[in-house]
Scaffold this motif. Sequence first.
Motif, PDB file in Angstrom:
ATOM      1  N   THR A  71      -0.051  -1.375   7.696  1.00  0.00           N
ATOM      2  CA  THR A  71       0.858  -0.340   8.145  1.00  0.00           C
ATOM      3  C   THR A  71       0.946  -0.062   9.547  1.00  0.00           C
ATOM      4  OG1 THR A  71      -0.336   1.206   6.550  1.00  0.00           O
ATOM      5  CG2 THR A  71       0.824   2.218   7.845  1.00  0.00           C
ATOM      6  N   TYR A  72       0.147  -0.379  10.466  1.00  0.00           N
ATOM      7  CA  TYR A  72       0.328  -0.083  11.938  1.00  0.00           C
ATOM      8  C   TYR A  72       1.319  -1.342  12.399  1.00  0.00           C
ATOM      9  CZ  TYR A  72      -0.216   0.940  16.800  1.00  0.00           C
ATOM     10  OH  TYR A  72      -0.019   1.300  18.261  1.00  0.00           O
ATOM     11  N   GLU A  73       1.277  -2.483  11.774  1.00  0.00           N
ATOM     12  CA  GLU A  73       2.099  -3.583  12.153  1.00  0.00           C
ATOM     13  C   GLU A  73       3.566  -3.565  11.837  1.00  0.00           C
ATOM     14  OE1 GLU A  73       0.378  -7.111  10.485  1.00  0.00           O
ATOM     15  OE2 GLU A  73      -1.257  -7.061  12.077  1.00  0.00           O
ATOM     16  N   VAL A  74       3.824  -2.345  10.913  1.00  0.00           N
ATOM     17  CA  VAL A  74       5.158  -2.217  10.549  1.00  0.00           C
ATOM     18  C   VAL A  74       5.613  -0.798  11.181  1.00  0.00           C
ATOM     19  CG1 VAL A  74       6.712  -1.727   8.386  1.00  0.00           C
ATOM     20  CG2 VAL A  74       4.945  -3.436   8.369  1.00  0.00           C
ATOM     21  N   ASP A  77       1.826   3.168  13.710  1.00  0.00           N
ATOM     22  CA  ASP A  77       0.984   4.161  13.507  1.00  0.00           C
ATOM     23  C   ASP A  77       0.309   3.841  12.299  1.00  0.00           C
ATOM     24  OD1 ASP A  77       0.212   6.513  14.023  1.00  0.00           O
ATOM     25  OD2 ASP A  77       1.786   7.849  13.468  1.00  0.00           O
ATOM     26  N   TYR A  78      -0.692   4.666  12.161  1.00  0.00           N
ATOM     27  CA  TYR A  78      -1.722   4.700  11.021  1.00  0.00           C
ATOM     28  C   TYR A  78      -1.532   5.751  10.176  1.00  0.00           C
ATOM     29  CZ  TYR A  78      -4.449   1.643  13.920  1.00  0.00           C
ATOM     30  OH  TYR A  78      -5.026   0.706  14.954  1.00  0.00           O
ATOM     31  N   PRO A  79      -2.028   5.507   8.849  1.00  0.00           N
ATOM     32  CA  PRO A  79      -1.634   6.568   8.020  1.00  0.00           C
ATOM     33  C   PRO A  79      -2.283   7.875   8.137  1.00  0.00           C
ATOM     34  CG  PRO A  79      -2.263   4.591   6.739  1.00  0.00           C
ATOM     35  CD  PRO A  79      -2.561   4.223   8.261  1.00  0.00           C
ATOM     36  N   ALA A  80      -1.797   8.994   7.719  1.00  0.00           N
ATOM     37  CA  ALA A  80      -2.577  10.252   8.015  1.00  0.00           C
ATOM     38  C   ALA A  80      -4.031  10.233   7.310  1.00  0.00           C
ATOM     39  CB  ALA A  80      -1.655  11.576   7.548  1.00  0.00           C
ATOM     40  N   ILE A  81      -3.966   9.680   6.136  1.00  0.00           N
ATOM     41  CA  ILE A  81      -5.205   9.757   5.234  1.00  0.00           C
ATOM     42  C   ILE A  81      -5.496   8.361   4.960  1.00  0.00           C
ATOM     43  CG2 ILE A  81      -6.248  10.357   3.114  1.00  0.00           C
ATOM     44  CD1 ILE A  81      -4.584  12.933   3.365  1.00  0.00           C
ATOM     45  N   PHE A 325      -0.839  -6.125  -4.001  1.00  0.00           N
ATOM     46  CA  PHE A 325      -0.631  -5.385  -2.983  1.00  0.00           C
ATOM     47  C   PHE A 325       0.026  -4.272  -3.347  1.00  0.00           C
ATOM     48  CE2 PHE A 325       2.490  -8.514  -2.620  1.00  0.00           C
ATOM     49  CZ  PHE A 325       3.505  -7.892  -2.136  1.00  0.00           C
ATOM     50  N   TYR A 326       0.181  -2.961  -2.639  1.00  0.00           N
ATOM     51  CA  TYR A 326       0.866  -1.645  -3.144  1.00  0.00           C
ATOM     52  C   TYR A 326       1.484  -1.038  -2.006  1.00  0.00           C
ATOM     53  CZ  TYR A 326      -1.767  -2.207  -7.323  1.00  0.00           C
ATOM     54  OH  TYR A 326      -2.445  -2.627  -8.437  1.00  0.00           O
ATOM     55  N   SER A 327       1.511  -1.819  -0.773  1.00  0.00           N
ATOM     56  CA  SER A 327       2.311  -0.973   0.351  1.00  0.00           C
ATOM     57  C   SER A 327       2.892  -2.429   0.786  1.00  0.00           C
ATOM     58  CB  SER A 327       1.442  -0.436   1.309  1.00  0.00           C
ATOM     59  OG  SER A 327       2.060   0.127   2.274  1.00  0.00           O
ATOM     60  N   THR A 328       3.692  -2.170   1.901  1.00  0.00           N
ATOM     61  CA  THR A 328       4.316  -3.304   2.364  1.00  0.00           C
ATOM     62  C   THR A 328       3.532  -3.912   3.566  1.00  0.00           C
ATOM     63  OG1 THR A 328       6.445  -3.981   3.489  1.00  0.00           O
ATOM     64  CG2 THR A 328       5.679  -1.897   4.539  1.00  0.00           C
ATOM     65  N   TYR A 329       4.029  -4.974   4.129  1.00  0.00           N
ATOM     66  CA  TYR A 329       3.441  -5.595   5.370  1.00  0.00           C
ATOM     67  C   TYR A 329       4.161  -6.260   6.146  1.00  0.00           C
ATOM     68  CZ  TYR A 329       3.611  -9.497   2.016  1.00  0.00           C
ATOM     69  OH  TYR A 329       4.000 -10.444   0.991  1.00  0.00           O
ATOM     70  N   ILE A 347       7.639  13.140   5.837  1.00  0.00           N
ATOM     71  CA  ILE A 347       6.331  12.239   5.800  1.00  0.00           C
ATOM     72  C   ILE A 347       5.617  12.264   7.052  1.00  0.00           C
ATOM     73  CG2 ILE A 347       5.823   9.849   5.272  1.00  0.00           C
ATOM     74  CD1 ILE A 347       7.089  11.518   2.632  1.00  0.00           C
ATOM     75  N   ILE A 348       4.319  12.278   7.014  1.00  0.00           N
ATOM     76  CA  ILE A 348       3.657  12.563   7.928  1.00  0.00           C
ATOM     77  C   ILE A 348       2.478  11.397   8.194  1.00  0.00           C
ATOM     78  CG2 ILE A 348       1.639  13.916   9.160  1.00  0.00           C
ATOM     79  CD1 ILE A 348       3.931  15.635   9.481  1.00  0.00           C
ATOM     80  N   THR A 349       2.654  10.813   9.099  1.00  0.00           N
ATOM     81  CA  THR A 349       1.525   9.884   9.606  1.00  0.00           C
ATOM     82  C   THR A 349       0.471  10.213  10.580  1.00  0.00           C
ATOM     83  OG1 THR A 349       2.960   8.928  11.276  1.00  0.00           O
ATOM     84  CG2 THR A 349       2.932   7.783   9.333  1.00  0.00           C
TER      85      THR A 349
END
Length: 357
Positions: A71-74, A77-81, A325-329, A347-349
């Motif tokens: 997530t951070y690489e894209v 920021d990191y996920p909120a959860i 995989f279920y999210s991007t990279y 949408i909140i990170t």
Amino acid sequence: MNIKSINKTLIASAFTLGTIACTTTTNTQTPAQELMAVINKSVENNKIMFGRQDDPVYGHNWKYEPNRSDTYEVIEDYPAIMGWDLGGIEFGQDKNLDGVPFDVMREEIIKQDARGGFNTISWHAYNPLGGDSWTERPGVVTTILPGGEKHEEFQTWLSHVADFLGSAQDSDGNLIPFIFRPWHEHDGAWFWWGDKWATREEYRQLWDMTYDYMQARGLDNLVWCYMPMPDAEEKTPQVDRFDIVGFDTYQREDPNAYIDNMNSDMAMLEYYREKYNKPICVSETGYESVKDDKWFTEMLYPLIKDHKVSYVLLWRNAWDKPEHFYSTYKGHSSEADFQEFIGFDDIITVKGIKDLK
Ligand code: BMA
């Protein structure tokens, strides 16, 4: 982590907790209440917290590289959860079923809390009669309930879970809160606690036994997430034994089936919201291999945006199964669409969580 070190952590946390109880008089909210306040505020403000499973410990084609995150690489920021799974902890194993060391998991939970974010925990428990969560064996739940032949042994399993849930503290010594969602996806036959294998009354007893155990251990840091099942309201725990309702739904090949499932599951959650006054979430979702470059903005977002969903969690990007995989990279063809999705106002990170506190 071995059993001895878990015990040391426990003794340390019991000592710290005792100290807090004696010295702190101003903060009357429990960690769970603080987390619930943020969840309620996300709903009130029409914000959806973005969550992801195992985000900072491995990703597509990599594992255990400190400070790395797909997530951070894209989005920088990191996920909120962050989502985590305890499968395997019941045996005192030092790694979970996907190979994540529990002490690394705890460190990442603490880092996520320090960033202002939150963590959710599932438990793909092994089968007490042998095999794993997916090993179909009728009658397993009967054997672990009071009076069953595996009941005592299962208390040890619960104690390992409780040890972990009570072992992550912030720098002030407060327990870190979790959204805890045990016995998930009980509507099917794929897990040994599923509707095919346990009566509805037994399921409720299983929930109650788990709830009572964690209460008896004094864990006031758990927000309990129950996944309702259609046409089975009798499985629902008593209203004071769960805090939030969610469901897990995935897109398979047919996009229309996903749309139908999301809509019908959402309607079920909205019924629960009205009747039981509980916030709602999408506790797991995704489209394996993200085979649609606009999936985040054109499929997921329209399905969640008008429903006052507190959070949505995408499942893991496995390091060892290239298609899982279920999210991007970074480098995947859905990267730009994911950035656009994260850029939507609602949408909140993790950076956006401060506005919910
Ligand atoms: C499933 C898959 C499995 C994994 C399990 C627990 O959905 O991702 O590979 O072991 O979750 O994380």
